[in-house]
Scaffold this active site. Sequence first.
Site, PDB file in Angstrom:
ATOM      1  N   PRO A 181      -0.783   1.218   5.999  1.00 20.32           N
ATOM      2  CA  PRO A 181       0.636   1.205   5.619  1.00 20.32           C
ATOM      3  C   PRO A 181       1.016   2.298   4.625  1.00 20.32           C
ATOM      4  O   PRO A 181       2.183   2.657   4.515  1.00 20.32           O
ATOM      5  CB  PRO A 181       0.816  -0.189   4.991  1.00 20.32           C
ATOM      6  CG  PRO A 181      -0.276  -1.015   5.569  1.00 20.32           C
ATOM      7  CD  PRO A 181      -1.434  -0.082   5.727  1.00 20.32           C
TER       8      PRO A 181
ATOM      9  N   GLU B 236       0.815  -1.215   0.000  1.00 20.12           N
ATOM     10  CA  GLU B 236       0.000   0.000   0.000  1.00 20.12           C
ATOM     11  C   GLU B 236       0.845   1.260   0.000  1.00 20.12           C
ATOM     12  O   GLU B 236       0.468   2.270  -0.606  1.00 20.12           O
ATOM     13  CB  GLU B 236      -0.959  -0.006   1.197  1.00 20.12           C
ATOM     14  CG  GLU B 236      -2.114  -0.974   1.081  1.00 20.12           C
ATOM     15  CD  GLU B 236      -1.766  -2.405   1.448  1.00 20.12           C
ATOM     16  OE1 GLU B 236      -2.628  -3.287   1.261  1.00 20.12           O
ATOM     17  OE2 GLU B 236      -0.629  -2.646   1.926  1.00 20.12           O
TER      18      GLU B 236
ATOM     19  N   ILE C 111      -5.461   0.771   4.262  1.00 16.04           N
ATOM     20  CA  ILE C 111      -4.772   1.975   3.789  1.00 16.04           C
ATOM     21  C   ILE C 111      -3.642   2.397   4.722  1.00 16.04           C
ATOM     22  O   ILE C 111      -2.737   3.134   4.332  1.00 16.04           O
ATOM     23  CB  ILE C 111      -5.765   3.150   3.624  1.00 16.04           C
ATOM     24  CG1 ILE C 111      -5.149   4.244   2.728  1.00 16.04           C
ATOM     25  CG2 ILE C 111      -6.188   3.720   4.974  1.00 16.04           C
ATOM     26  CD1 ILE C 111      -6.120   5.345   2.358  1.00 16.04           C
TER      27      ILE C 111
ATOM     28  N   HIS D 139     -12.835  -5.318   6.639  1.00 18.76           N
ATOM     29  CA  HIS D 139     -13.349  -5.031   5.300  1.00 18.76           C
ATOM     30  C   HIS D 139     -14.578  -4.130   5.359  1.00 18.76           C
ATOM     31  O   HIS D 139     -15.340  -4.058   4.391  1.00 18.76           O
ATOM     32  CB  HIS D 139     -13.704  -6.330   4.569  1.00 18.76           C
ATOM     33  CG  HIS D 139     -12.542  -7.238   4.352  1.00 18.76           C
ATOM     34  ND1 HIS D 139     -12.079  -8.085   5.326  1.00 18.76           N
ATOM     35  CD2 HIS D 139     -11.719  -7.407   3.284  1.00 18.76           C
ATOM     36  CE1 HIS D 139     -11.037  -8.757   4.867  1.00 18.76           C
ATOM     37  NE2 HIS D 139     -10.789  -8.358   3.633  1.00 18.76           N
TER      38      HIS D 139
ATOM     39  N   GLN E 183      -7.207  -1.640  -1.872  1.00 21.88           N
ATOM     40  CA  GLN E 183      -8.280  -2.621  -2.036  1.00 21.88           C
ATOM     41  C   GLN E 183      -9.412  -2.466  -1.028  1.00 21.88           C
ATOM     42  O   GLN E 183     -10.590  -2.584  -1.384  1.00 21.88           O
ATOM     43  CB  GLN E 183      -7.690  -4.027  -1.959  1.00 21.88           C
ATOM     44  CG  GLN E 183      -8.569  -5.094  -2.552  1.00 21.88           C
ATOM     45  CD  GLN E 183      -7.789  -6.375  -2.784  1.00 21.88           C
ATOM     46  OE1 GLN E 183      -7.477  -7.104  -1.837  1.00 21.88           O
ATOM     47  NE2 GLN E 183      -7.463  -6.656  -4.037  1.00 21.88           N
ATOM     48  N   PHE E 184      -9.094  -2.201   0.214  1.00 18.28           N
ATOM     49  CA  PHE E 184     -10.088  -1.932   1.262  1.00 18.28           C
ATOM     50  C   PHE E 184      -9.566  -0.793   2.130  1.00 18.28           C
ATOM     51  O   PHE E 184      -8.361  -0.704   2.384  1.00 18.28           O
ATOM     52  CB  PHE E 184     -10.322  -3.158   2.155  1.00 18.28           C
ATOM     53  CG  PHE E 184     -11.072  -4.277   1.485  1.00 18.28           C
ATOM     54  CD1 PHE E 184     -12.458  -4.340   1.529  1.00 18.28           C
ATOM     55  CD2 PHE E 184     -10.387  -5.274   0.811  1.00 18.28           C
ATOM     56  CE1 PHE E 184     -13.151  -5.376   0.915  1.00 18.28           C
ATOM     57  CE2 PHE E 184     -11.065  -6.310   0.190  1.00 18.28           C
ATOM     58  CZ  PHE E 184     -12.455  -6.363   0.237  1.00 18.28           C
ATOM     59  N   ALA E 185     -10.473   0.043   2.612  1.00 20.10           N
ATOM     60  CA  ALA E 185     -10.071   1.166   3.464  1.00 20.10           C
ATOM     61  C   ALA E 185      -9.287   0.701   4.681  1.00 20.10           C
ATOM     62  O   ALA E 185      -8.377   1.393   5.144  1.00 20.10           O
ATOM     63  CB  ALA E 185     -11.305   1.949   3.907  1.00 20.10           C
ATOM     64  N   ASP E 186      -9.640  -0.465   5.201  1.00 25.20           N
ATOM     65  CA  ASP E 186      -8.969  -0.980   6.397  1.00 25.20           C
ATOM     66  C   ASP E 186      -7.489  -1.270   6.162  1.00 25.20           C
ATOM     67  O   ASP E 186      -6.734  -1.456   7.116  1.00 25.20           O
ATOM     68  CB  ASP E 186      -9.657  -2.261   6.871  1.00 25.20           C
ATOM     69  CG  ASP E 186     -11.148  -2.071   7.076  1.00 25.20           C
ATOM     70  OD1 ASP E 186     -11.557  -1.841   8.214  1.00 25.20           O
ATOM     71  OD2 ASP E 186     -11.888  -2.127   6.073  1.00 25.20           O
TER      72      ASP E 186
END
Length: 689
Positions: free
Chosen positions: A439, A410, A437, A479, A432-435
């Site tokens: 890194p 990320e 982000i 997710h 891919q998923f907000a969770d």
Amino acid sequence: MTVPRTFPTVDTELLKKAYLYMQTAKTMAEVYDANRTICKYVHSTSRGHEAVQLATAFLLQPEDWVSPYYRDDSILLGIGLTPYDLMLQLLAKRDDIFSGGRSYYCHPSLKQEDKPKIIHQSSATGMQAIPATGIAQGIQYLENIRLSGKRPIVVCSLGDGSVTEGEVAEAFQMAVLKKLPILYLIQDNGWGISASGEEMRAMNAIEYAQGFKGMATHSVKGNDFTDCYKGLSYAFDHVRKRKGPMLVHALVPLLGHHTSGVRKEWYRTEEDLKKCREKDPILILESQLLEKGVGQEELNAIKEKAKNQVLEDFERAKQAPEPDPSTVEDFIFVPTPIIEEKGNRTPLNGQEVVMVDAALHAVGEILAKHPEALLYGQDVGERLGGVFREAALLAQKFGSHRVFNTPIQEAYIIGSTVGMSQVGCKPIVEVQFADYIWPGLNQLVEEISKSCYLSMGKCPIQTLIRVPVGAYGGGGPYHSGSIESTLLTIKGIKVVYPSNAADMKGLMKAAFYDPNPVVMLEHKGLYWSKVPGTSEAKTIEPDEEYIIPLGKANIVLPADENELDAGSTIAVITYGMGVYWAKNAAKNFKGKIEIVDLRTLHPLDWDMIEYVVKKHNKVLLVTEEPIENSFIEALAGRISHRLFKYLDAPVSYVGALNLPAVPINLVLEAAMLPSADKVAQKMAELLEW
């Protein structure tokens, strides 16, 4: 892979030029240290590193890019900047050409035609490796679509301590994976701050780099200009001929302080300092010049010339004007060309589409129109086309060189857009998923958000970062996250949050054409309108020219004029899934509810907010995020502070429970999140005031 040693000759004139610059850098360091009350801002100097830095500088061409680190003032001198240029930044003066008094010494950003280009970067303890590698990736891509006789390369300069950063590993991985034209210069002085190399790592940079298949490596004596120039000549040639990335390791003595604020005598022994002084690159170069027949008198004249220039420039820099306080808010963003809504939102015979398809079509139209545009992220390539099919068939249509998968990195996905955008690419990337982000947040905060401001507008970052967000029925704790409040604390980025297909397409186009960094939050529960009550997220697809300026809210449900005249209405301000909770709740209060969809969270449409508050005098804010310390709680405070006299009731709000994660069980998820029923309850309470 070790490169064989075949080197050019180094003539006396080049050695004398290096000697002049070494004496200049040495004198600058001495003047700074002798004037500590004047040179009050924290700084480092290149003392001990001059040989390898000047060899690098002399080999750079105007078409090249270089990412120096905070000790690289000899590189800056060697590419043609003057002591006066550097001193203006040292003293944070108005006419500092890099940042106008906004950033530290040796934190350059430079776009002059006759010199190598330098993007803005942070203090560069490893973080600059990703943006620099992004430059190389952009150069490689553009070379494939634009024929040019020039062969620019990128030099990324790193201290040895920074190589242990995880982001450096991400950069190395992409460099070898894509065979990028980049040279990593590692200046190893054996120290972090007070931590020694032995304490920080189990191997040196070359040993580490050998784990990256395809990374050529080479060592030079970092305090010997002749050896550095010969070795780096081969390295530059290797990279310029597109033989892949290369790492050059240079052992150097640290003769100066870590920084002006961390003095060498605080943690280093006299024995260590004595050994370093014996390795001074100036002593080695003097000896070589004397052997070549240059007399001591000529060397003394060179020293005197350097000293006179430094002292003269320092006096001028001291007298230079301070920045004007009225300019402190300049350069947060550069102006966007998208200032009005254009195109047809509801064309005749238009087809109804779901949000995910509106986004897909918008990106497809962008890629077709702009060959410099790319789309990349995890799993967006041709096999899958995104885990939500948001990139379906784009790789097949536009090629895997434009739409491609990345490793699970990320930080690289986000940070590479810095370099990409600076060379003329227009990257669209996806987390891919907000969770996941987090890194990449280092790159977003330290590199992307600050670039325009700290470079005085020279280096705005044009990037569109797509992030699927929100709960969508059993997605669970990793997710289902909402992250807008965290993003909104980052100044220097824009945050967009569409709630329907037409807005998705119009805002996607505006975000792409905005020359500033934009994060687009895309609610997974609205992508296909499969969540009950979200069918209105499907709309007629606007035409290709449709575009919506960022920062313009929309009234998606007006109140009835009769109810308004009777004083029995409230304004609901929301975004994303909140729009549908509010719309469904409003069915219980026919004509009494006016709903505003913010669409863009920053810039915020304060004019619209002020308008509906004054119009209705009662306000309900709705969000999917937990309320405490959230964007919505801050907005409630702002409304209360600025518009208190227009309020007939306290600002009310609905949000999720204050939990650290969204539970996977559907019953627990429903207990945590807002709903139409919970919003309706708040509406009823507010209407009773």
